[in-house]
Design an enzyme around this catalytic site. Structure first.
Site, PDB file in Angstrom:
ATOM      1  CG  ASP A  83      -0.261   0.031   2.514  1.00 36.23           C
ATOM      2  OD1 ASP A  83       0.972  -0.005   2.545  1.00 36.23           O
ATOM      3  OD2 ASP A  83      -0.954   0.082   3.531  1.00 36.23           O
ATOM      4  CG  HIS A  92       1.906   9.445  -5.873  1.00 35.44           C
ATOM      5  ND1 HIS A  92       2.756   9.809  -6.894  1.00 35.44           N
ATOM      6  CD2 HIS A  92       1.624   8.138  -6.077  1.00 35.44           C
ATOM      7  CE1 HIS A  92       2.967   8.770  -7.689  1.00 35.44           C
ATOM      8  NE2 HIS A  92       2.297   7.747  -7.212  1.00 35.44           N
TER       9      HIS A  92
END
Length: 65
Positions: free
Chosen positions: A10, A14
């Site tokens: 996961d 960003h």
């Protein structure tokens, strides 16, 4: 029982602003790919899982061994 239902990662490096963009505008990537295999191979070295099982889990959707 030895059953693995899924392998997932996961991590997606960003910025929050980039993640809030629409689907087609958001930056793409392969989250966690660079760490998944080293972690699985570490489990092989610790005798937690066999190398054959790692190969099967990462190259097929048939998880029974």
């Amino acid at each position: 029982s030895g059953i693995v239902e899924c392998i997932g990662t996961d991590h997606a490096p960003h910025k929050k602003k980039e993640k809030e963009l629409g689907y087609w505008e958001a930056p793409a990537g392969v989250p966690g790919l660079e760490t998944m295999l080293p972690l699985l191979l570490d489990a092989v070295n610790k005798k937690s899982i066999s190398l054959q099982k790692v190969v099967a889990l990462t190259s097929s959707n048939l998880f029974e061994m």
